[in-house]
Design a protein around this motif. Sequence first.
Motif, mmCIF file in Angstrom:
data_model
loop_
_atom_site.group_PDB
_atom_site.id
_atom_site.type_symbol
_atom_site.label_atom_id
_atom_site.label_comp_id
_atom_site.label_asym_id
_atom_site.label_seq_id
_atom_site.Cartn_x
_atom_site.Cartn_y
_atom_site.Cartn_z
ATOM 1 N N LYS A 14 0.835 -1.194 0.000
ATOM 2 C CA LYS A 14 0.000 0.000 0.000
ATOM 3 C C LYS A 14 0.878 1.255 0.000
ATOM 4 O O LYS A 14 0.609 2.205 -0.734
ATOM 5 C CB LYS A 14 -0.908 -0.014 1.229
ATOM 6 N N LEU A 15 1.947 1.249 0.799
ATOM 7 C CA LEU A 15 2.865 2.382 0.842
ATOM 8 C C LEU A 15 3.547 2.583 -0.509
ATOM 9 O O LEU A 15 3.640 3.714 -1.004
ATOM 10 C CB LEU A 15 3.905 2.178 1.945
ATOM 11 N N LEU A 16 4.013 1.508 -1.121
ATOM 12 C CA LEU A 16 4.664 1.627 -2.426
ATOM 13 C C LEU A 16 3.688 2.111 -3.496
ATOM 14 O O LEU A 16 4.042 2.919 -4.358
ATOM 15 C CB LEU A 16 5.269 0.284 -2.829
ATOM 16 N N ARG A 17 2.454 1.627 -3.446
ATOM 17 C CA ARG A 17 1.447 2.060 -4.409
ATOM 18 C C ARG A 17 1.156 3.551 -4.254
ATOM 19 O O ARG A 17 1.095 4.297 -5.227
ATOM 20 C CB ARG A 17 0.166 1.246 -4.218
ATOM 21 N N LYS A 18 1.021 3.999 -3.007
ATOM 22 C CA LYS A 18 0.767 5.429 -2.759
ATOM 23 C C LYS A 18 1.951 6.286 -3.198
ATOM 24 O O LYS A 18 1.776 7.391 -3.715
ATOM 25 C CB LYS A 18 0.477 5.670 -1.281
ATOM 26 N N ALA A 19 3.170 5.790 -2.987
ATOM 27 C CA ALA A 19 4.362 6.535 -3.395
ATOM 28 C C ALA A 19 4.433 6.654 -4.913
ATOM 29 O O ALA A 19 4.886 7.679 -5.436
ATOM 30 C CB ALA A 19 5.610 5.871 -2.853
ATOM 31 N N LYS A 20 3.994 5.626 -5.633
ATOM 32 C CA LYS A 20 3.986 5.698 -7.095
ATOM 33 C C LYS A 20 2.919 6.659 -7.594
ATOM 34 O O LYS A 20 3.115 7.336 -8.598
ATOM 35 C CB LYS A 20 3.758 4.315 -7.693
ATOM 36 N N GLU A 21 1.780 6.719 -6.909
ATOM 37 C CA GLU A 21 0.711 7.629 -7.305
ATOM 38 C C GLU A 21 1.096 9.085 -7.088
ATOM 39 O O GLU A 21 0.756 9.948 -7.882
ATOM 40 C CB GLU A 21 -0.563 7.323 -6.521
ATOM 41 N N ASN A 22 1.781 9.373 -5.993
ATOM 42 C CA ASN A 22 2.174 10.738 -5.660
ATOM 43 C C ASN A 22 3.620 10.723 -5.178
ATOM 44 O O ASN A 22 3.876 10.646 -3.976
ATOM 45 C CB ASN A 22 1.251 11.314 -4.590
ATOM 46 N N PRO A 23 4.589 10.818 -6.098
ATOM 47 C CA PRO A 23 5.995 10.681 -5.721
ATOM 48 C C PRO A 23 6.553 11.850 -4.913
ATOM 49 O O PRO A 23 7.630 11.750 -4.345
ATOM 50 C CB PRO A 23 6.711 10.562 -7.066
ATOM 51 N N PHE A 24 5.825 12.946 -4.828
ATOM 52 C CA PHE A 24 6.349 14.100 -4.117
ATOM 53 C C PHE A 24 6.212 13.971 -2.603
ATOM 54 O O PHE A 24 6.878 14.690 -1.870
ATOM 55 C CB PHE A 24 5.683 15.381 -4.616
ATOM 56 N N VAL A 25 5.369 13.065 -2.126
ATOM 57 C CA VAL A 25 5.239 12.856 -0.679
ATOM 58 C C VAL A 25 6.521 12.267 -0.098
ATOM 59 O O VAL A 25 7.077 12.808 0.856
ATOM 60 C CB VAL A 25 3.999 12.001 -0.346
ATOM 61 N N PRO A 26 7.062 11.166 -0.658
ATOM 62 C CA PRO A 26 8.324 10.655 -0.113
ATOM 63 C C PRO A 26 9.483 11.635 -0.306
ATOM 64 O O PRO A 26 10.380 11.709 0.533
ATOM 65 C CB PRO A 26 8.580 9.361 -0.872
ATOM 66 N N ILE A 27 9.456 12.392 -1.392
ATOM 67 C CA ILE A 27 10.502 13.395 -1.618
ATOM 68 C C ILE A 27 10.435 14.462 -0.534
ATOM 69 O O ILE A 27 11.456 14.865 0.027
ATOM 70 C CB ILE A 27 10.373 14.018 -3.024
ATOM 71 N N GLY A 28 9.226 14.922 -0.212
ATOM 72 C CA GLY A 28 9.050 15.919 0.846
ATOM 73 C C GLY A 28 9.479 15.392 2.197
ATOM 74 O O GLY A 28 10.129 16.103 2.974
ATOM 75 N N MET A 29 9.143 14.140 2.487
ATOM 76 C CA MET A 29 9.541 13.551 3.766
ATOM 77 C C MET A 29 11.056 13.404 3.851
ATOM 78 O O MET A 29 11.663 13.713 4.883
ATOM 79 C CB MET A 29 8.861 12.195 3.944
ATOM 80 N N ALA A 30 11.681 12.947 2.774
ATOM 81 C CA ALA A 30 13.134 12.784 2.769
ATOM 82 C C ALA A 30 13.832 14.137 2.934
ATOM 83 O O ALA A 30 14.812 14.256 3.675
ATOM 84 C CB ALA A 30 13.577 12.108 1.476
ATOM 85 N N GLY A 31 13.325 15.150 2.241
ATOM 86 C CA GLY A 31 13.900 16.484 2.369
ATOM 87 C C GLY A 31 13.749 17.032 3.776
ATOM 88 O O GLY A 31 14.671 17.638 4.326
ATOM 89 N N PHE A 32 12.583 16.812 4.371
ATOM 90 C CA PHE A 32 12.340 17.259 5.736
ATOM 91 C C PHE A 32 13.355 16.644 6.700
ATOM 92 O O PHE A 32 14.007 17.340 7.470
ATOM 93 C CB PHE A 32 10.913 16.890 6.157
ATOM 94 N N PHE A 55 10.578 23.304 2.659
ATOM 95 C CA PHE A 55 10.842 22.218 1.722
ATOM 96 C C PHE A 55 9.592 21.365 1.526
ATOM 97 O O PHE A 55 9.238 21.010 0.402
ATOM 98 C CB PHE A 55 11.997 21.347 2.207
ATOM 99 N N VAL A 56 8.918 21.050 2.614
ATOM 100 C CA VAL A 56 7.711 20.208 2.526
ATOM 101 C C VAL A 56 6.607 20.932 1.756
ATOM 102 O O VAL A 56 5.946 20.341 0.893
ATOM 103 C CB VAL A 56 7.234 19.782 3.929
ATOM 104 N N VAL A 57 6.399 22.199 2.027
ATOM 105 C CA VAL A 57 5.374 22.969 1.311
ATOM 106 C C VAL A 57 5.721 23.064 -0.173
ATOM 107 O O VAL A 57 4.845 22.937 -1.040
ATOM 108 C CB VAL A 57 5.187 24.367 1.940
ATOM 109 N N GLY A 58 6.991 23.251 -0.478
ATOM 110 C CA GLY A 58 7.417 23.274 -1.880
ATOM 111 C C GLY A 58 7.166 21.946 -2.572
ATOM 112 O O GLY A 58 6.690 21.906 -3.715
ATOM 113 N N ALA A 59 7.468 20.840 -1.894
ATOM 114 C CA ALA A 59 7.220 19.519 -2.473
ATOM 115 C C ALA A 59 5.724 19.284 -2.669
ATOM 116 O O ALA A 59 5.301 18.729 -3.690
ATOM 117 C CB ALA A 59 7.819 18.425 -1.582
ATOM 118 N N MET A 60 4.913 19.720 -1.707
ATOM 119 C CA MET A 60 3.460 19.574 -1.843
ATOM 120 C C MET A 60 2.940 20.412 -3.014
ATOM 121 O O MET A 60 2.078 19.949 -3.772
ATOM 122 C CB MET A 60 2.759 20.000 -0.555
ATOM 123 N N THR A 61 3.461 21.612 -3.171
ATOM 124 C CA THR A 61 3.036 22.477 -4.277
ATOM 125 C C THR A 61 3.394 21.846 -5.609
ATOM 126 O O THR A 61 2.576 21.821 -6.536
ATOM 127 C CB THR A 61 3.684 23.865 -4.143
#
Length: 100
Positions: free
Chosen positions: A13-31, A64-70
Amino acid sequence: MSIAEFDEYEESKLLRKAKENPFVPIGMAGFFGIVAYRLLKLKNRGNTKMSVHLIHMRVAAQGFVVGAMTLGVVYSMYRDYVLKPAAAQKALEQKALENK
């Protein structure tokens, strides 16, 4: 359901969600990267007060997180309102050519 099956389900489920919206893991990693970097710089902060240093860390991480979400929202809108209608239009044109 066993614990192993539950873990596998949650991981997929986590991998599927990450593929659907790749900017969430990017935002978390940046944070976490920014927080780790600023915590390492905590020793060499000089005359800066601890509260000011922590505020700067929080603002940088949140920025960084707000930028990734945007970027994620812009990408999602582009995918939904530009790519999908273009693909639908192309499919209609292809269907019209086949019917002639």
